[in-house]
Design a protein around this motif. Structure first.
Motif, short mmCIF file in Angstrom:
data_model
loop_
_atom_site.label_atom_id
_atom_site.label_comp_id
_atom_site.label_asym_id
_atom_site.label_seq_id
_atom_site.Cartn_x
_atom_site.Cartn_y
_atom_site.Cartn_z
N ASN A 73 8.65 3.39 -82.21
CA ASN A 73 9.71 2.75 -81.43
C ASN A 73 9.48 1.25 -81.32
OD1 ASN A 73 11.08 5.16 -80.50
ND2 ASN A 73 11.53 4.03 -78.64
N ASP A 74 8.26 0.92 -80.91
CA ASP A 74 7.94 -0.45 -80.51
C ASP A 74 8.10 -1.44 -81.65
OD1 ASP A 74 6.86 -1.94 -78.13
OD2 ASP A 74 5.33 -2.52 -79.60
N VAL A 75 7.63 -1.07 -82.86
CA VAL A 75 7.69 -2.02 -83.96
C VAL A 75 9.13 -2.34 -84.37
CG1 VAL A 75 5.43 -1.48 -84.89
CG2 VAL A 75 7.41 -0.23 -85.72
N GLN A 76 10.04 -1.42 -84.07
CA GLN A 76 11.44 -1.69 -84.40
C GLN A 76 12.13 -2.51 -83.30
OE1 GLN A 76 13.54 1.79 -86.35
NE2 GLN A 76 11.67 2.85 -85.75
N ILE A 77 12.02 -2.06 -82.05
CA ILE A 77 12.81 -2.70 -81.00
C ILE A 77 12.27 -4.07 -80.61
CG2 ILE A 77 13.61 -0.48 -80.16
CD1 ILE A 77 11.78 -0.79 -77.75
N ARG A 78 11.02 -4.38 -80.94
CA ARG A 78 10.54 -5.73 -80.64
C ARG A 78 11.20 -6.80 -81.50
NH1 ARG A 78 6.27 -6.87 -77.22
NH2 ARG A 78 5.45 -5.01 -76.21
#
Length: 523
Positions: A73-78
């Motif tokens: 999730n994190d690597v995309q939404i950042r």
């Protein structure tokens, strides 16, 4: 770039570094664009070379920020949202949406915000937006998996448009850590007007890239925010393609359909190095890998002696040499060597005779034990191979082992829902201080915990409010020794991250493993 001098690079990298849900699990799952699988994916061979395709192991759970604790999730939404505090490539704090911050007293932190930032929909970024996002985490109805990390926050006070104060119930010396690693800023009006589920399908942040399309289990497409406060992104379109199997990721990469992906298995490095259009980049990650010995599950591993026996029966040195080809640094405790709170702990070592003695002291014979190891497939370097090798080592002393291979999202869900059985493979990171790992993996209510002991938890919560650096360091030293004595895990290694990279792409791997596309460019 890593070519032939693998060992030199690994050693240098680690020495320099030393000086891991929408309204959870559901939001964003319906009403996606109708199309044939992959039909909207842009052609990566377009002559402009102003787009990039990044392959990741699985779909995001949600596009909502501050909801799901999940690396994928994190690597995309950042790329969509910005934090108040950022980290540089070495993991040090640098200003983000907050220009400066300070502890006014032990219960109050103040943050001064940038006054020149707007959201993708034109709304201004301000202190009210910060308050909204922290309140979102604290609101139990949002079911944020970050909530357990923020329970010490009492109130968020808007001082003026660009000043916010966070008040805590007890001293919270590592609040900047939580701000940097957890908090991303969603546009409040949008979330309030459309609700969490719609906001999960159509996210709005202040980041370098704006949401375009999301085809579940296929891809996410983002387009450049040319009004970005840091400047205009060089790469104009980003596609994250979801490819669960490594062999399919490698094939897509070598054919030019994918330009970048992480977690290259060590037995495939040569395939990429021998391709003229490709290169391998490597960095010593802050991620740690471990075998959880799950005492939430009612079974023999609730006995400390059995957990200690498993530690004696697993030969980590053999795993590193035979399975990982040396791409990793052995751990003996719960923290990596680049963690600020790391202390040296005793190594159980490989002693199968002592393992058998401890099992017998616990009232079993090794042949009585029939244990299960759960592992993801393709999430970590050689993860299923590691699970199989551990099973073989345990079988040497007579323990029967069943291996359960899980799709990555299901693997996480089983941990969070306490559905795991005896043991499971997991990685965690990035974590730069002791709290980032120990609070999140050894307390009863943390979503990814696999071990709980009331006395350990009491010591953890006694350590967290300590402001004095020396006292705090001693408290976390003591906790590391206690967790080793309790045999809460079998610590494995600090991960060496291997990336497959298009030879024409400028990409510098980060200790925190993030794909920050704003920092990338084509040669």
């Amino acid at each position: 770039m890593l070519r032939k001098n693998k060992w030199t690079f690994v050693l240098v990298a680690f020495l320099l570094l030393c000086a891991a849900a929408c309204t959870p699990n559901t939001a964003g799952t319906d009403d996606q664009p109708d199309s044939e699988p992959g039909s909207e994916t842009p052609d990566p061979s377009a002559p402009s070379r102003d787009s990039i395709v990044i392959a990741v192991e699985s779909d995001a759970v949600t596009m909502l920020a501050n909801t799901d604790v999940n690396y994928v999730n994190d690597v995309q939404i950042r790329n969509i949202y910005d934090p108040l505090i950022e980290r540089d490539e070495q993991g040090q704090f640098i200003p983000g949406l907050a220009e400066e911050w300070e502890s006014i007293d032990e219960l109050t932190w103040e943050f001064k915000l940038r006054d020149d930032v707007v959201f993708h929909n034109g709304e201004p970024f301000n202190a009210e937006a910060v308050k909204f996002n922290i309140d979102y985490i604290l609101d139990e109805s949002n079911q944020s998996f970050y909530l357990s990390r923020w329970t010490m926050v009492d109130e968020v006070e808007v001082v003026d448009d660009y000043t916010v104060r966070i008040k805590t119930s007890v001293p919270f010396p590592t609040l900047p850590l939580r701000i940097a690693d957890d908090l991303l800023i969603m546009e409040p009006t949008h979330v309030q007007e459309v609700g969490n589920e719609e906001a999960a399908r159509n996210p709005i942040g202040t980041g370098a890239y704006e949401f375009d399309q999301w085809q579940r289990d296929e891809y996410l497409i983002l387009t450049a925010n040319d009004q970005y406060w840091k400047g205009e992104p060089q790469i104009k379109q980003v596609t994250f393609r979801y490819i669960s199997e490594f062999s399919a990721r490698l094939s897509a990469f070598l054919s030019g359909d994918v330009h970048l992906f992480k977690n290259v298995p060590v037995d495939s490095v040569a395939n990429i190095e021998n391709d003229d259009q490709s290169k391998i980049e490597m960095i010593g990650s802050s991620r740690i890998n471990y075998l959880a010995l799950n005492n939430f599950y009612e079974g023999p591993l609730q006995d400390q002696r059995v957990r200690q026996a498993i530690n004696y029966a697993v030969d980590v040195d053999e795993l590193l040499e035979a399975v990982l080809n040396g791409y990793g640094t052995k751990m003996t405790g719960p923290l990596s060597q680049i963690n600020a709170d790391y202390t040296e702990t005793s190594d159980y070592g490989y002693d199968p005779d002592r393992a058998i003695e401890l099992i017998q002291e616990a009232g079993y014979e090794p042949e009585d034990l029939n244990l299960q190891i759960d592992t993801p497939s393709g999430r970590y370097p050689m993860d299923t191979h590691v699970a199989q090798a551990i099973a073989s080592q345990l079988e040497r002393i007579g323990i029967s082992v069943n291996i359960q291979v899980n799709e990555w999202g299901n693997h996480l869900a089983k941990i969070r829902q306490r559905d795991m059985q005896d043991m499971f493979i997991l990685g965690w990171g990035p974590a730069y201080d002791g709290q980032g790992t120990i609070e999140n993996l050894f307390t009863e209510n943390s979503p990814y915990s696999g071990f709980y002991d009331p006395e350990v938890e009491e010591q953890i919560y006694a350590a967290l409010p300590i402001f004095d650096e020396n006292e705090r360091k001693q408290a976390f030293d003591d906790l590391q020794h206690l967790l080793v004595e309790q045999a809460a895990w079998v610590p494995l290694w600090q991960q060496g991250d291997l990336y497959a990279v298009d030879d024409q792409l400028t990409f510098i791997p980060r200790v925190d493993e993030r794909f920050t596309v704003f920092e990338m460019s084509w040669d």
